[in-house]
Design a protein around this motif. Sequence first.
Motif, PDB file in Angstrom:
ATOM      1  N   LYS A  31       0.688  -1.301   0.032  1.00  0.00           N
ATOM      2  CA  LYS A  31       0.050  -0.040   0.055  1.00  0.00           C
ATOM      3  C   LYS A  31       0.931   1.228  -0.081  1.00  0.00           C
ATOM      4  O   LYS A  31       1.839   1.326   0.719  1.00  0.00           O
ATOM      5  CB  LYS A  31      -1.111   0.124   1.340  1.00  0.00           C
ATOM      6  N   ILE A  32       0.232   1.918  -0.901  1.00  0.00           N
ATOM      7  CA  ILE A  32       0.889   3.604  -0.793  1.00  0.00           C
ATOM      8  C   ILE A  32      -0.179   4.490  -0.755  1.00  0.00           C
ATOM      9  O   ILE A  32      -1.201   4.406  -1.468  1.00  0.00           O
ATOM     10  CB  ILE A  32       1.700   3.635  -2.383  1.00  0.00           C
ATOM     11  N   ALA A  51      12.833   1.025  -2.920  1.00  0.00           N
ATOM     12  CA  ALA A  51      12.577   0.085  -4.013  1.00  0.00           C
ATOM     13  C   ALA A  51      11.300  -0.504  -3.809  1.00  0.00           C
ATOM     14  O   ALA A  51      10.557  -0.754  -4.819  1.00  0.00           O
ATOM     15  CB  ALA A  51      13.634  -1.313  -3.707  1.00  0.00           C
ATOM     16  N   ALA A  52      10.670  -0.687  -2.905  1.00  0.00           N
ATOM     17  CA  ALA A  52       9.225  -1.223  -2.289  1.00  0.00           C
ATOM     18  C   ALA A  52       8.175  -0.359  -3.105  1.00  0.00           C
ATOM     19  O   ALA A  52       7.319  -0.734  -3.876  1.00  0.00           O
ATOM     20  CB  ALA A  52       8.802  -1.389  -0.957  1.00  0.00           C
ATOM     21  N   THR A  53       8.499   1.157  -3.092  1.00  0.00           N
ATOM     22  CA  THR A  53       7.443   1.879  -3.718  1.00  0.00           C
ATOM     23  C   THR A  53       7.405   1.763  -5.155  1.00  0.00           C
ATOM     24  O   THR A  53       6.229   1.790  -5.972  1.00  0.00           O
ATOM     25  CB  THR A  53       7.516   3.429  -3.239  1.00  0.00           C
ATOM     26  N   ALA A  58       5.151  -0.310 -10.011  1.00  0.00           N
ATOM     27  CA  ALA A  58       5.297  -1.283 -11.326  1.00  0.00           C
ATOM     28  C   ALA A  58       4.239  -2.239 -11.499  1.00  0.00           C
ATOM     29  O   ALA A  58       3.407  -2.516 -12.440  1.00  0.00           O
ATOM     30  CB  ALA A  58       6.616  -1.747 -11.192  1.00  0.00           C
ATOM     31  N   ASP A  59       4.156  -2.854 -10.176  1.00  0.00           N
ATOM     32  CA  ASP A  59       2.881  -3.845 -10.152  1.00  0.00           C
ATOM     33  C   ASP A  59       1.320  -3.341 -10.520  1.00  0.00           C
ATOM     34  O   ASP A  59       0.757  -3.958 -11.589  1.00  0.00           O
ATOM     35  CB  ASP A  59       2.670  -4.449  -8.761  1.00  0.00           C
TER      36      ASP A  59
END
Length: 161
Positions: A31-32, A51-53, A58-59
Amino acid sequence: MSGLSDLLQRLNTEGWSSRRIERETEKHGRKISYASVSRYLNGTHPQNPDAATLQALADVFGVHVNELRNALGRPGVGEPFDLGEDGARLTGPQREAIRTTVRLFVEQNDALADRSQSDGATTRTSEPRLTLVSDDVPDLRGLRFAADEEKPGDDPGEDDD
């Protein structure tokens, strides 16, 4: 507007709102917040997103994370690094030495990407030299390896060459 924001705007072909993208990131397990999504869309996002963001965005938009990294002027990422079965035979300090080395390489890559982005360079003419960019490095001189151990019948002081 940043290169990343321009790319995200182009990828948002459905015209999703920041709140909708927030929900989509949550569906993908990362979640963002809608406020953060809005900053990414309008170009006021952090200069070095984590990287997670990047992976979450991208997903949501169905692209490889390297496409987003390239829009930031960062090098792409390869497949996950795995030491294989031999990695399980390492001691804790040996594993930490490898993690530290990898972190230093990543910091070096990021510093090179930041430098090339700021000076407009697009290609590198030679391999980068590893330079210490962190003071948080363990002292590895006392690390013992199995090959260092004396075995019965060994002649002390002689090399096994």
